[in-house]
Design a protein around this motif. Structure first.
Motif, PDB file in Angstrom:
ATOM      1  N   TYR A   1      16.752 -27.647 -24.772  1.00 45.07           N
ATOM      2  CA  TYR A   1      15.804 -26.413 -24.615  1.00 45.07           C
ATOM      3  C   TYR A   1      14.788 -26.440 -25.812  1.00 45.07           C
ATOM      4  O   TYR A   1      15.097 -26.728 -26.901  1.00 45.07           O
ATOM      5  CB  TYR A   1      16.875 -25.208 -24.745  1.00 45.07           C
ATOM      6  N   GLN A   2      13.649 -26.146 -25.205  1.00 48.70           N
ATOM      7  CA  GLN A   2      12.710 -25.733 -26.264  1.00 48.70           C
ATOM      8  C   GLN A   2      12.777 -24.497 -27.110  1.00 48.70           C
ATOM      9  O   GLN A   2      13.265 -23.573 -26.565  1.00 48.70           O
ATOM     10  CB  GLN A   2      11.223 -25.871 -25.688  1.00 48.70           C
ATOM     11  N   PRO A   3      12.333 -24.446 -28.348  1.00 46.92           N
ATOM     12  CA  PRO A   3      12.492 -23.215 -28.962  1.00 46.92           C
ATOM     13  C   PRO A   3      11.738 -22.200 -28.406  1.00 46.92           C
ATOM     14  O   PRO A   3      10.634 -22.367 -27.927  1.00 46.92           O
ATOM     15  CB  PRO A   3      12.129 -23.689 -30.472  1.00 46.92           C
ATOM     16  N   PRO A   4      12.036 -20.964 -28.622  1.00 45.95           N
ATOM     17  CA  PRO A   4      10.765 -20.001 -27.991  1.00 45.95           C
ATOM     18  C   PRO A   4       9.672 -19.887 -28.787  1.00 45.95           C
ATOM     19  O   PRO A   4       9.604 -19.913 -29.795  1.00 45.95           O
ATOM     20  CB  PRO A   4      11.738 -18.526 -28.079  1.00 45.95           C
ATOM     21  N   GLN A   5       8.733 -19.827 -27.629  1.00 52.47           N
ATOM     22  CA  GLN A   5       7.162 -19.587 -28.582  1.00 52.47           C
ATOM     23  C   GLN A   5       6.834 -18.240 -28.319  1.00 52.47           C
ATOM     24  O   GLN A   5       7.443 -17.450 -27.870  1.00 52.47           O
ATOM     25  CB  GLN A   5       6.331 -20.566 -27.639  1.00 52.47           C
ATOM     26  N   GLN A   6       5.876 -17.720 -29.501  1.00 53.82           N
ATOM     27  CA  GLN A   6       5.518 -16.758 -29.694  1.00 53.82           C
ATOM     28  C   GLN A   6       4.430 -16.256 -28.598  1.00 53.82           C
ATOM     29  O   GLN A   6       3.670 -17.111 -28.054  1.00 53.82           O
ATOM     30  CB  GLN A   6       4.786 -16.570 -30.842  1.00 53.82           C
ATOM     31  N   LYS A   7       4.807 -15.150 -27.971  1.00 49.49           N
ATOM     32  CA  LYS A   7       3.733 -14.620 -26.826  1.00 49.49           C
ATOM     33  C   LYS A   7       2.644 -14.195 -27.252  1.00 49.49           C
ATOM     34  O   LYS A   7       2.292 -13.599 -28.666  1.00 49.49           O
ATOM     35  CB  LYS A   7       4.233 -13.306 -26.111  1.00 49.49           C
ATOM     36  N   ASN A   8       1.373 -14.439 -26.824  1.00 50.35           N
ATOM     37  CA  ASN A   8       0.047 -13.739 -27.132  1.00 50.35           C
ATOM     38  C   ASN A   8       0.035 -12.530 -26.776  1.00 50.35           C
ATOM     39  O   ASN A   8       0.392 -12.012 -25.978  1.00 50.35           O
ATOM     40  CB  ASN A   8      -0.715 -14.493 -26.075  1.00 50.35           C
TER      41      ASN A   8
END
Length: 66
Positions: free
Chosen positions: A34-41
């Motif tokens: 699983y990829q780490p969660p990315q920040q939302k724009n």
């Protein structure tokens, strides 16, 4: 009593070690991490729809007073 023939042991051991290594590497490559969660724009783009600018209220037929 016959003696144990150990002449092929070196070849067998030297071929099984790289084979086991390759098998474990292929198994690890096929696993899904699983990829780490990315920040939302924060600047979310909304499409320019003409109905979003208007305030509308929809009256359903069964919600009207009789």
């Amino acid at each position: 009593m016959p003696q144990l023939n150990t002449s092929t042991w070196f070849i067998i051991i030297t071929t099984t070690l790289p084979t086991l290594y390759l098998i474990t590497q292929l198994k690890l490559l096929s696993m899904y991490y699983y990829q780490p969660p990315q920040q939302k724009n924060s600047h979310k783009q909304t499409p320019n729809n003409h109905w979003q600018l208007k305030w509308t209220k929809i009256y359903l037929p069964y919600s009207r007073p009789q």
